[in-house]
Design a protein around this motif. Structure first.
Motif, PDB file in Angstrom:
ATOM      1  N   GLU A   1      -5.105 -10.720   9.163  1.00 26.86           N
ATOM      2  CA  GLU A   1      -4.412 -11.834   8.526  1.00 26.86           C
ATOM      3  C   GLU A   1      -3.287 -12.329   9.411  1.00 26.86           C
ATOM      4  N   TYR A   2      -2.753 -11.439  10.215  1.00 23.26           N
ATOM      5  CA  TYR A   2      -1.910 -11.877  11.313  1.00 23.26           C
ATOM      6  C   TYR A   2      -2.874 -12.144  12.459  1.00 23.26           C
TER       7      TYR A   2
ATOM      8  N   GLN B   1      -6.330  -6.069   9.143  1.00 25.40           N
ATOM      9  CA  GLN B   1      -7.394  -6.947   8.672  1.00 25.40           C
ATOM     10  C   GLN B   1      -7.416  -8.290   9.388  1.00 25.40           C
TER      11      GLN B   1
ATOM     12  N   VAL C   1       5.286   0.652  -0.109  1.00 23.70           N
ATOM     13  CA  VAL C   1       4.530  -0.532  -0.506  1.00 23.70           C
ATOM     14  C   VAL C   1       4.524  -1.574   0.608  1.00 23.70           C
ATOM     15  N   LEU C   2       5.689  -1.848   1.170  1.00 22.66           N
ATOM     16  CA  LEU C   2       5.771  -2.881   2.207  1.00 22.66           C
ATOM     17  C   LEU C   2       5.050  -2.473   3.485  1.00 22.66           C
TER      18      LEU C   2
ATOM     19  N   TYR D   1      12.124  -7.421   2.312  1.00 28.41           N
ATOM     20  CA  TYR D   1      12.649  -6.077   2.069  1.00 28.41           C
ATOM     21  C   TYR D   1      13.835  -6.147   1.112  1.00 28.41           C
TER      22      TYR D   1
ATOM     23  N   SER E   1      -1.788  -3.286   6.460  1.00 27.30           N
ATOM     24  CA  SER E   1      -3.075  -3.810   6.042  1.00 27.30           C
ATOM     25  C   SER E   1      -3.301  -5.208   6.607  1.00 27.30           C
ATOM     26  N   ASN E   2      -2.296  -6.053   6.519  1.00 21.72           N
ATOM     27  CA  ASN E   2      -2.419  -7.402   7.073  1.00 21.72           C
ATOM     28  C   ASN E   2      -2.690  -7.355   8.572  1.00 21.72           C
TER      29      ASN E   2
ATOM     30  N   ALA F   1       2.545  -0.427   3.730  1.00 20.86           N
ATOM     31  CA  ALA F   1       1.101  -0.477   3.471  1.00 20.86           C
ATOM     32  C   ALA F   1       0.594  -1.913   3.538  1.00 20.86           C
ATOM     33  N   ASP F   2       1.324  -2.818   2.942  1.00 19.25           N
ATOM     34  CA  ASP F   2       0.900  -4.212   2.969  1.00 19.25           C
ATOM     35  C   ASP F   2       0.952  -4.789   4.381  1.00 19.25           C
ATOM     36  N   ALA F   3       2.030  -4.536   5.086  1.00 21.62           N
ATOM     37  CA  ALA F   3       2.171  -5.068   6.443  1.00 21.62           C
ATOM     38  C   ALA F   3       1.104  -4.486   7.361  1.00 21.62           C
TER      39      ALA F   3
END
Length: 181
Positions: A65-66, A63, A52-53, A25, A59-60, A55-57
């Motif tokens: 990824e975590y 999906q 942006v952050l 951040y 999404s992970n 959305a990425d967090a």
């Protein structure tokens, strides 16, 4: 039911997720604040960074990824916390607001471009002319002052029109009495 509990468990220590979210951040906030000002548009820098952050967090976390949703929730809570805290501090303290949002910069003054500011913001004369046209200004000489605002937008104050004449700056007056040039 055991699978559901595993889905919400934490694979990483919460402090590690908070530290990762905090470092990312602040790094991106500094980059956006000092390098990407003119390209941001109408959103504030912190708002864009937050979107942006998050959305990425998110999404992970969705999906996989975590390893777990819990890991994603800790990271999202960290980002939400920083965004809320900075908004609150900016509202309460002028110094914080000035640090997070750059001041408006004068790019045109009395119909003339301010080259020092244009160089620093890496704005070409063609780009400036295009932004002025978007504001309905055909000639730079019609501009009393144009400022690059903290959100990257250009605000323009024109010379007052006189009885249908084209908006032009008033003639320069001599400092000597009786001189009518």
């Amino acid at each position: 039911m055991a699978d559901l509990a595993a889905l919400f468990s934490l694979d990483y220590p919460p402090w590690q997720m908070v530290l990762r979210g905090t470092v990312i951040y602040w790094f991106l906030l500094v980059v956006f604040r000092f390098l990407l000002r003119r390209d941001v548009g109408t959103m504030g820098v912190a708002d864009l960074l937050f979107v942006v952050l998050v959305a990425d967090a998110a999404s992970n976390a969705m999906q996989g990824e975590y390893k777990t949703i819990g890991d994603g929730l800790v990271l999202l809570a960290t980002l939400i916390g920083w965004n809320f805290l900075l908004d609150w501090l900016s509202y309460r303290f002028e110094l914080v607001s000035r640090l997070l949002e750059p001041p408006a910069e004068v790019v045109v003054k009395h119909g003339k471009p301010v080259h020092r500011v244009l160089r620093r913001e890496m704005i070409t004369l063609d780009e400036l002319a295009g932004k002025l046209r978007e504001q309905g200004v055909e000639h730079m000489a019609d501009v009393r002052v144009a400022r690059l605002e903290s959100d990257g937008q250009l605000s323009v104050i024109r010379y007052a029109r006189r009885d249908g004449d084209a908006a032009r700056p008033p003639p320069h007056r001599s400092s000597r009495p009786g001189d009518t040039r």
